[in-house]
Design a protein around this motif. Structure first.
Motif, PDB file in Angstrom:
ATOM      1  N   MET A 344       0.806  -1.216   0.000  1.00 47.59           N
ATOM      2  CA  MET A 344       0.000   0.000   0.000  1.00 47.59           C
ATOM      3  C   MET A 344       0.842   1.270   0.000  1.00 47.59           C
ATOM      4  O   MET A 344       0.505   2.263  -0.654  1.00 47.59           O
ATOM      5  CB  MET A 344      -0.904   0.002   1.250  1.00 47.59           C
ATOM      6  CG  MET A 344      -1.849   1.189   1.352  1.00 47.59           C
ATOM      7  SD  MET A 344      -2.727   1.178   2.945  1.00 47.59           S
ATOM      8  CE  MET A 344      -3.469  -0.447   2.892  1.00 47.59           C
ATOM      9  N   LEU A 345       1.952   1.279   0.736  1.00 43.20           N
ATOM     10  CA  LEU A 345       2.736   2.492   0.947  1.00 43.20           C
ATOM     11  C   LEU A 345       3.940   2.575   0.021  1.00 43.20           C
ATOM     12  O   LEU A 345       4.600   1.557  -0.235  1.00 43.20           O
ATOM     13  CB  LEU A 345       3.234   2.553   2.392  1.00 43.20           C
ATOM     14  CG  LEU A 345       2.239   2.930   3.481  1.00 43.20           C
ATOM     15  CD1 LEU A 345       2.916   2.838   4.851  1.00 43.20           C
ATOM     16  CD2 LEU A 345       1.701   4.337   3.261  1.00 43.20           C
ATOM     17  N   PRO A 346       4.272   3.767  -0.457  1.00 40.01           N
ATOM     18  CA  PRO A 346       5.555   3.961  -1.132  1.00 40.01           C
ATOM     19  C   PRO A 346       6.699   3.634  -0.176  1.00 40.01           C
ATOM     20  O   PRO A 346       6.575   3.816   1.042  1.00 40.01           O
ATOM     21  CB  PRO A 346       5.548   5.452  -1.503  1.00 40.01           C
ATOM     22  CG  PRO A 346       4.113   5.865  -1.427  1.00 40.01           C
ATOM     23  CD  PRO A 346       3.477   5.002  -0.401  1.00 40.01           C
ATOM     24  N   ASP A 347       7.815   3.156  -0.722  1.00 40.80           N
ATOM     25  CA  ASP A 347       8.935   2.735   0.120  1.00 40.80           C
ATOM     26  C   ASP A 347       9.384   3.826   1.082  1.00 40.80           C
ATOM     27  O   ASP A 347       9.650   3.566   2.260  1.00 40.80           O
ATOM     28  CB  ASP A 347      10.113   2.306  -0.756  1.00 40.80           C
ATOM     29  CG  ASP A 347       9.854   0.979  -1.442  1.00 40.80           C
ATOM     30  OD1 ASP A 347       8.840   0.332  -1.111  1.00 40.80           O
ATOM     31  OD2 ASP A 347      10.658   0.596  -2.314  1.00 40.80           O
ATOM     32  N   LEU A 353       8.126   5.309   8.705  1.00 45.34           N
ATOM     33  CA  LEU A 353       7.248   4.854   9.779  1.00 45.34           C
ATOM     34  C   LEU A 353       7.872   3.758  10.640  1.00 45.34           C
ATOM     35  O   LEU A 353       7.451   3.559  11.784  1.00 45.34           O
ATOM     36  CB  LEU A 353       5.936   4.328   9.190  1.00 45.34           C
ATOM     37  CG  LEU A 353       4.998   5.354   8.559  1.00 45.34           C
ATOM     38  CD1 LEU A 353       3.860   4.651   7.836  1.00 45.34           C
ATOM     39  CD2 LEU A 353       4.445   6.303   9.611  1.00 45.34           C
ATOM     40  N   LEU A 354       8.858   3.051  10.104  1.00 49.35           N
ATOM     41  CA  LEU A 354       9.387   1.885  10.810  1.00 49.35           C
ATOM     42  C   LEU A 354      10.617   2.226  11.634  1.00 49.35           C
ATOM     43  O   LEU A 354      11.549   2.865  11.135  1.00 49.35           O
ATOM     44  CB  LEU A 354       9.752   0.788   9.802  1.00 49.35           C
ATOM     45  CG  LEU A 354       8.598   0.134   9.057  1.00 49.35           C
ATOM     46  CD1 LEU A 354       9.140  -0.834   8.007  1.00 49.35           C
ATOM     47  CD2 LEU A 354       7.659  -0.578  10.014  1.00 49.35           C
ATOM     48  N   PRO A 355      10.661   1.791  12.900  1.00 43.55           N
ATOM     49  CA  PRO A 355      11.901   1.882  13.666  1.00 43.55           C
ATOM     50  C   PRO A 355      13.023   1.154  12.923  1.00 43.55           C
ATOM     51  O   PRO A 355      12.796   0.085  12.326  1.00 43.55           O
ATOM     52  CB  PRO A 355      11.557   1.179  14.981  1.00 43.55           C
ATOM     53  CG  PRO A 355      10.073   1.342  15.121  1.00 43.55           C
ATOM     54  CD  PRO A 355       9.546   1.243  13.705  1.00 43.55           C
ATOM     55  N   ALA A 356      14.229   1.733  12.950  1.00 48.95           N
ATOM     56  CA  ALA A 356      15.377   1.159  12.242  1.00 48.95           C
ATOM     57  C   ALA A 356      16.440   0.736  13.239  1.00 48.95           C
ATOM     58  O   ALA A 356      16.796   1.493  14.146  1.00 48.95           O
ATOM     59  CB  ALA A 356      15.944   2.177  11.257  1.00 48.95           C
ATOM     60  N   GLY A 357      16.938  -0.477  13.080  1.00 49.12           N
ATOM     61  CA  GLY A 357      17.943  -1.002  13.997  1.00 49.12           C
ATOM     62  C   GLY A 357      19.157  -0.102  14.129  1.00 49.12           C
ATOM     63  O   GLY A 357      19.789   0.245  13.134  1.00 49.12           O
ATOM     64  N   GLY A 358      19.477   0.298  15.365  1.00 47.18           N
ATOM     65  CA  GLY A 358      20.628   1.148  15.637  1.00 47.18           C
ATOM     66  C   GLY A 358      20.460   2.589  15.236  1.00 47.18           C
ATOM     67  O   GLY A 358      21.379   3.404  15.422  1.00 47.18           O
ATOM     68  N   ARG A 359      19.280   2.968  14.716  1.00 43.74           N
ATOM     69  CA  ARG A 359      19.114   4.317  14.184  1.00 43.74           C
ATOM     70  C   ARG A 359      17.913   5.071  14.763  1.00 43.74           C
ATOM     71  O   ARG A 359      18.062   6.231  15.166  1.00 43.74           O
ATOM     72  CB  ARG A 359      18.969   4.268  12.657  1.00 43.74           C
ATOM     73  CG  ARG A 359      20.207   3.800  11.921  1.00 43.74           C
ATOM     74  CD  ARG A 359      21.329   4.835  11.967  1.00 43.74           C
ATOM     75  NE  ARG A 359      22.531   4.353  11.297  1.00 43.74           N
ATOM     76  CZ  ARG A 359      22.771   4.519  10.006  1.00 43.74           C
ATOM     77  NH1 ARG A 359      21.859   5.125   9.241  1.00 43.74           N
ATOM     78  NH2 ARG A 359      23.879   4.076   9.459  1.00 43.74           N
ATOM     79  N   ALA A 360      16.750   4.477  14.786  1.00 43.72           N
ATOM     80  CA  ALA A 360      15.548   5.273  15.060  1.00 43.72           C
ATOM     81  C   ALA A 360      14.502   4.488  15.827  1.00 43.72           C
ATOM     82  O   ALA A 360      14.394   3.264  15.707  1.00 43.72           O
ATOM     83  CB  ALA A 360      14.941   5.769  13.733  1.00 43.72           C
ATOM     84  N   GLY A 361      13.725   5.243  16.603  1.00 42.74           N
ATOM     85  CA  GLY A 361      12.573   4.692  17.289  1.00 42.74           C
ATOM     86  C   GLY A 361      12.934   3.674  18.344  1.00 42.74           C
ATOM     87  O   GLY A 361      14.004   3.742  18.967  1.00 42.74           O
ATOM     88  N   THR A 362      12.072   2.708  18.548  1.00 43.71           N
ATOM     89  CA  THR A 362      12.259   1.712  19.604  1.00 43.71           C
ATOM     90  C   THR A 362      13.377   0.726  19.296  1.00 43.71           C
ATOM     91  O   THR A 362      13.703  -0.115  20.137  1.00 43.71           O
ATOM     92  CB  THR A 362      10.953   0.938  19.829  1.00 43.71           C
ATOM     93  OG1 THR A 362      10.488   0.407  18.582  1.00 43.71           O
ATOM     94  CG2 THR A 362       9.873   1.847  20.414  1.00 43.71           C
ATOM     95  N   LEU A 363      13.993   0.811  18.119  1.00 49.54           N
ATOM     96  CA  LEU A 363      15.134  -0.051  17.776  1.00 49.54           C
ATOM     97  C   LEU A 363      16.460   0.704  17.794  1.00 49.54           C
ATOM     98  O   LEU A 363      17.481   0.173  17.356  1.00 49.54           O
ATOM     99  CB  LEU A 363      14.932  -0.671  16.389  1.00 49.54           C
ATOM    100  CG  LEU A 363      13.852  -1.754  16.272  1.00 49.54           C
ATOM    101  CD1 LEU A 363      13.736  -2.223  14.830  1.00 49.54           C
ATOM    102  CD2 LEU A 363      14.148  -2.924  17.193  1.00 49.54           C
TER     103      LEU A 363
END
Length: 430
Positions: A344-347, A353-363
């Motif tokens: 549904m979503l463009p990349d 929107l997604l947490p990124a490992g070692g970079r952003a959000g809850t990851l």
């Protein structure tokens, strides 16, 4: 024609060979990592690895078993919001009569909450002297089904309401040995106590707050307050400088709508910070858009019967945030749901929107690598931890996965550490 057909078959065969498939040795490595002699044999673990290009399952273990998903439930809320709400919030429904406006809240969580884009209430209400408010369209209770009662004074368990302000939270700041709270109207209800508590704690039945001057730390920056129409009238009057009156009348068929804020920043905050309050309010807005009433249970029922009828295993889905232990999903259902979002979503939007490992959000502090390889929604509750999203292989291609754990006796950090070993192995394989 025969030569052309043969050529097409060769091209198709070559393209299919490009899709990553696990060799026998790779498959056995994953079996060993997740099998009887592994860390994961001490509790219930489910895993699925799915190739989004070939639409093939590369590996699965217990993918048909149901798990408590915790905050990965927010993927269901994200999908529902994208499908129903489009690009903006539904802030108010209203009717006007001269210099009086009567409003019904639609669940928009933005007003005075965090750094979200603010609906311009001042401009919208400027032509009116009196605001009459009704919450007769609010059908869902303040707390969700199956929420833990003793979470009531933690910020992740703020109450749901039709027109929240300040996120239904009191902000706490330490000044000397005492707390200063905001909005300031709550300050008169802050009292010292001899109880051995370290934070400002709210009374279970009232908006009275207590602290111990000898132990006060103020590590809990926000505390939920008990919502009520009377309190909203007071807070809204203070903010707008207008006279607010409470009259719980039904929403008339003929009315107008005000869509006050962009939706994407709310979705992004919910996903990156796993904000329970935003997730719950989003489901109320979904219900409002569908039925002109705020009923999370009805909105969930509608989504399951329409857009989500084809999931592999019927979800037991009861709230927007995943705070409830009654939520139960299988890993293969989570993969199927994520694939819907992925298509549904463009990349660019998906990765925002997604947490990124070692970079952003809850990851941010886990799954670290020179180049992020995990982009996924986390979900953690006592004895339960899950991760659902994308893994980037050394080939540079992305694969969908769901990794779910329930009923373990260890700290979540230990489970995450062992999960990371598996995901590094997957990254090297694909």
């Amino acid at each position: 024609m025969r030569k052309l057909f043969t050529g097409l078959l060769l091209i198709l065969s070559f393209n299919l060979s490009l899709f990553a498939q696990l060799t026998r040795d790779q498959y056995l490595k994953l079996e060993s990592a997740l099998g009887e002699d592994s860390f994961f044999n001490g509790h219930l673990t489910g895993f699925m690895l799915y190739d989004l290009d070939s639409q093939m399952v590369l590996y699965e273990k217990n993918s048909h078993q149901r798990f408590i998903p915790a905050s990965t439930t927010k993927l269901f809320t994200l999908f529902s919001s994208l499908v129903v709400l489009n690009d903006s919030t539904q802030t108010l429904r209203y009717v006007t009569d001269g210099n009086t406006i009567k409003i019904w809240g639609s669940g928009d969580p933005s007003w005075k909450y965090k750094t979200l884009y603010q609906p311009d209430f001042q401009e919208f209400l400027a032509p009116y002297e009196t605001i009459v408010f009704s919450d007769a369209n609010m059908m869902s209770p303040a707390f969700g089904y199956g929420w833990q009662w003793d979470d009531y004074y933690y910020n992740y368990s703020a109450e749901r309401s039709s027109l929240p302000i300040y996120g239904n939270l009191v902000k706490v700041k330490k000044v000397g040995n005492a707390p200063t709270v905001f909005p300031p109207s709550f300050q008169a209800d802050v009292f010292p106590t001899n109880r051995t508590i370290r934070e400002l704690e709210r009374d279970f039945h009232s908006n009275k707050f207590y602290y111990n001057p000898n132990n006060f730390r103020a590590r809990e920056e926000f505390i939920p307050f008990i919502t009520s129409p009377e309190l909203l009238m007071q807070l809204a009057s203070d903010v707008t400088g207008k006279n607010w009156i409470y009259e719980p009348d039904s929403l008339p068929t003929l009315h107008q709508e005000w869509r006050g804020a962009p939706l994407f920043p709310i979705l992004k905050e919910m996903m990156l910070e796993s904000d329970n309050f935003l997730a719950e309010q989003l489901m109320l807005m979904v219900s409002d858009r569908l039925f002109q009433r705020l009923d999370t249970e009805r909105a969930i029922e509608y989504m399951l019967k329409t857009y989500l009828y084809d999931l592999p295993d019927e979800p037991q889905w009861v709230d927007g945030s995943g705070l409830s232990r009654h939520d139960l999903f299988t890993p293969r259902t989570m993969v199927a749901l994520f694939e819907k979002i992925y298509r549904m979503l463009p990349d660019q939007q998906l990765f925002e929107l997604l947490p990124a490992g070692g970079r952003a959000g809850t990851l941010e502090n886990s799954y670290k690598a020179e180049q992020p390889y995990i982009f996924a929604k986390t979900g953690t509750m006592s004895n339960n931890h899950s991760l659902v999203g994308l893994v980037r292989g050394k080939s540079g291609r992305y694969y969908c996965f769901a990794f779910m754990n329930s009923n373990y006796p260890w700290k979540a950090s230990e489970v995450r550490r062992e999960m990371e070993k598996v995901m590094v192995m997957v990254r090297e394989m694909v």
